[in-house]
Design a protein around this motif. Structure first.
Motif, PDB file in Angstrom:
ATOM      1  N   PRO A  36      -9.427  20.568  -1.245  1.00  0.00           N
ATOM      2  CA  PRO A  36      -8.681  19.697  -2.166  1.00  0.00           C
ATOM      3  C   PRO A  36      -8.313  18.339  -2.071  1.00  0.00           C
ATOM      4  N   LEU A  37      -8.509  17.520  -3.246  1.00  0.00           N
ATOM      5  CA  LEU A  37      -8.329  16.293  -3.178  1.00  0.00           C
ATOM      6  C   LEU A  37      -6.867  15.669  -2.596  1.00  0.00           C
ATOM      7  N   ILE A  38      -6.596  15.142  -1.539  1.00  0.00           N
ATOM      8  CA  ILE A  38      -5.434  14.742  -0.946  1.00  0.00           C
ATOM      9  C   ILE A  38      -4.609  13.558  -1.635  1.00  0.00           C
ATOM     10  N   ASP A  39      -5.341  12.644  -1.919  1.00  0.00           N
ATOM     11  CA  ASP A  39      -4.891  11.343  -2.502  1.00  0.00           C
ATOM     12  C   ASP A  39      -5.945  10.714  -3.094  1.00  0.00           C
ATOM     13  N   SER A  40      -5.604   9.773  -4.293  1.00  0.00           N
ATOM     14  CA  SER A  40      -6.428   9.071  -4.724  1.00  0.00           C
ATOM     15  C   SER A  40      -6.047   7.457  -4.767  1.00  0.00           C
ATOM     16  N   LEU A  41      -6.890   6.341  -4.691  1.00  0.00           N
ATOM     17  CA  LEU A  41      -6.600   5.209  -4.924  1.00  0.00           C
ATOM     18  C   LEU A  41      -7.010   4.423  -5.775  1.00  0.00           C
ATOM     19  N   ASN A  88     -21.071   4.830   7.965  1.00  0.00           N
ATOM     20  CA  ASN A  88     -19.445   4.861   8.399  1.00  0.00           C
ATOM     21  C   ASN A  88     -19.121   3.439   8.407  1.00  0.00           C
ATOM     22  N   THR A  89     -18.085   2.872   7.524  1.00  0.00           N
ATOM     23  CA  THR A  89     -17.588   1.674   7.718  1.00  0.00           C
ATOM     24  C   THR A  89     -16.808   1.112   8.849  1.00  0.00           C
ATOM     25  N   GLY A  90     -16.700   2.193   9.678  1.00  0.00           N
ATOM     26  CA  GLY A  90     -15.728   2.076  11.036  1.00  0.00           C
ATOM     27  C   GLY A  90     -14.267   1.987  10.755  1.00  0.00           C
ATOM     28  N   LEU A  91     -14.003   2.832  10.008  1.00  0.00           N
ATOM     29  CA  LEU A  91     -12.528   3.133   9.741  1.00  0.00           C
ATOM     30  C   LEU A  91     -11.587   1.820   9.480  1.00  0.00           C
ATOM     31  N   ALA A  92     -12.008   0.875   8.809  1.00  0.00           N
ATOM     32  CA  ALA A  92     -11.469  -0.056   8.476  1.00  0.00           C
ATOM     33  C   ALA A  92     -10.726  -0.285   7.017  1.00  0.00           C
ATOM     34  N   ARG A  93     -11.459  -0.428   6.061  1.00  0.00           N
ATOM     35  CA  ARG A  93     -11.018  -0.772   4.621  1.00  0.00           C
ATOM     36  C   ARG A  93     -10.064   0.538   4.191  1.00  0.00           C
ATOM     37  N   LEU A  94     -10.674   1.660   4.321  1.00  0.00           N
ATOM     38  CA  LEU A  94     -10.036   2.658   3.642  1.00  0.00           C
ATOM     39  C   LEU A  94      -8.710   3.197   4.655  1.00  0.00           C
ATOM     40  N   ALA A  95      -9.028   3.179   5.866  1.00  0.00           N
ATOM     41  CA  ALA A  95      -7.933   3.533   6.885  1.00  0.00           C
ATOM     42  C   ALA A  95      -6.614   2.859   6.694  1.00  0.00           C
ATOM     43  N   ARG A  96      -6.677   1.576   5.890  1.00  0.00           N
ATOM     44  CA  ARG A  96      -5.544   0.914   5.521  1.00  0.00           C
ATOM     45  C   ARG A  96      -4.489   1.542   4.810  1.00  0.00           C
ATOM     46  N   TYR A  97      -5.427   2.276   3.945  1.00  0.00           N
ATOM     47  CA  TYR A  97      -4.385   3.346   2.856  1.00  0.00           C
ATOM     48  C   TYR A  97      -4.204   4.769   3.268  1.00  0.00           C
ATOM     49  N   PRO A 116       1.693   3.532  12.097  1.00  0.00           N
ATOM     50  CA  PRO A 116       1.650   3.136  10.841  1.00  0.00           C
ATOM     51  C   PRO A 116       3.052   3.266   9.744  1.00  0.00           C
ATOM     52  N   ALA A 117       3.014   2.230   8.958  1.00  0.00           N
ATOM     53  CA  ALA A 117       3.994   1.899   8.118  1.00  0.00           C
ATOM     54  C   ALA A 117       3.874   2.628   6.813  1.00  0.00           C
ATOM     55  N   ALA A 118       4.768   3.244   6.116  1.00  0.00           N
ATOM     56  CA  ALA A 118       4.580   3.775   4.837  1.00  0.00           C
ATOM     57  C   ALA A 118       5.906   3.558   4.092  1.00  0.00           C
ATOM     58  N   VAL A 119       5.585   3.595   2.743  1.00  0.00           N
ATOM     59  CA  VAL A 119       6.842   3.267   1.870  1.00  0.00           C
ATOM     60  C   VAL A 119       6.422   4.336   0.629  1.00  0.00           C
ATOM     61  N   VAL A 120       7.598   5.304   0.555  1.00  0.00           N
ATOM     62  CA  VAL A 120       7.500   6.454  -0.131  1.00  0.00           C
ATOM     63  C   VAL A 120       8.899   6.246  -1.003  1.00  0.00           C
ATOM     64  N   ASN A 121       8.708   6.224  -2.235  1.00  0.00           N
ATOM     65  CA  ASN A 121       9.783   6.282  -3.157  1.00  0.00           C
ATOM     66  C   ASN A 121      10.953   5.184  -2.983  1.00  0.00           C
ATOM     67  N   GLY A 122      10.429   4.068  -2.430  1.00  0.00           N
ATOM     68  CA  GLY A 122      11.156   2.835  -2.136  1.00  0.00           C
ATOM     69  C   GLY A 122      11.569   3.233  -0.666  1.00  0.00           C
ATOM     70  N   ILE A 123      11.521   4.149   0.111  1.00  0.00           N
ATOM     71  CA  ILE A 123      12.077   4.296   1.402  1.00  0.00           C
ATOM     72  C   ILE A 123      10.733   3.843   2.447  1.00  0.00           C
ATOM     73  N   TYR A 124      11.254   2.879   3.411  1.00  0.00           N
ATOM     74  CA  TYR A 124      10.142   2.522   4.449  1.00  0.00           C
ATOM     75  C   TYR A 124      10.495   3.250   5.496  1.00  0.00           C
TER      76      TYR A 124
END
Length: 274
Positions: A36-41, A88-97, A116-124
């Motif tokens: 299944p599609l996990i996430d879209s940008l 393969n672009t080398g895990l660069a551009r999309l790996a940021r997301y 890696p850092a994440a912000v989910v619903n205003g929580i870092y």
């Protein structure tokens, strides 16, 4: 078109956005099956008076079966209607997301400052590279989940079906059972008075606020997915609405849970409001 892939995940990027899938393969060159599609940008495509042509990759993926040949740097897909080779672009551009594309180094896995850092619903927060983020939202009348972290591949926990009176959404867990020593972190939880007032007996501080951290045998959602231990973090909101509740429930499968529990305790100090 940009493509990045690991042994487990396939990310596709266009000028307007991208899509992340899990996938399974047989020994090459055999069948490839997308999960299944996990996430879209989506960054937003410019308006077009003529509309957009169908994405060639979407069309190819709809044309089962898909056969593939994968090397360290290329992925070749062959269907009944197309033959496409991607570098393969080398895990660069999309790996940021999608950090799950980037294999962790030993140093990064051990050092929270390099997580890696994440912000989910205003929580870092920062999380180990192998604890992949799945931004699935499960909104109910009594609880709200805004995402998951897991060492296991997850699937969309909610399904929507048509019923005579409209549509009906049914939500369950994002996986059936954790693998050995697996981890599932649930971001969010019960909505109610307990999540909005200060805890009666705070025993810690999280994000600069009084917090309750409890460690117990697996209960409820953790028990359902086969975990043995859990750690629950609750930072209640305040009456002004300036600070909203933070909840995390960490589920740990055995037989050995201690290393993952220690890692989760190192995640907690990275939590902050954004």
């Amino acid at each position: 078109m940009t493509i990045e892939f690991t042994d487990t995940y396939l990310a596709l990027g266009t000028g307007c956005g991208g899509r992340l899938y899990s996938y399974r393969t047989d020994s090459p060159p055999s069948a490839l099956q997308l999960g299944p599609l996990i996430d879209s940008l989506a960054r937003g495509c410019p308006p077009s008076t003529q509309g957009h042509d169908p994405d060639a990759l979407d069309v190819a993926f709809d044309a089962a079966p898909i056969h593939y040949q994968r090397t360290a740097t290329t992925l070749t897909l062959t269907t009944t209607t197309a033959h496409m080779t991607f570098k393969n672009t080398g895990l660069a551009r999309l790996a940021r997301y999608w950090p799950q594309l980037a294999p962790p180094s030993g140093a990064a896995a051990a050092n929270p400052a390099q997580w890696p850092a994440a912000v989910v619903n205003g929580i870092y927060f920062q999380h180990p590279p192998t604890w992949r983020l799945y931004p699935y939202v499960v909104a109910g009348s009594l609880s709200t989940v805004v995402g998951y972290l897991s060492t296991d591949p997850l699937h969309q926990p909610c399904t929507t079906i048509k019923v005579p009176d409209g549509i009906e959404t049914d939500c369950a867990q994002p996986l059936t059972r954790l693998t050995a020593d697996g981890v599932l972190i649930i971001l969010g939880g019960a909505d109610g008075p307990a999540s909005r007032k200060p805890p009666l007996h705070p025993n810690s501080t999280v994000a600069g606020r009084p917090a309750s951290i409890t460690e117990t045998a697996a209960q409820d959602d953790c028990q359902v997915v086969g975990a043995q231990r859990q750690i629950h973090v609750l930072v209640p909101g305040d009456r002004t609405g300036r600070f909203y509740p933070i909840q995390l429930t960490a589920c740990f499968a055995g037989p050995v849970t201690a290393p993952a529990e220690t890692t989760f305790r190192r995640l907690i100090p990275t939590i902050a409001y954004r």
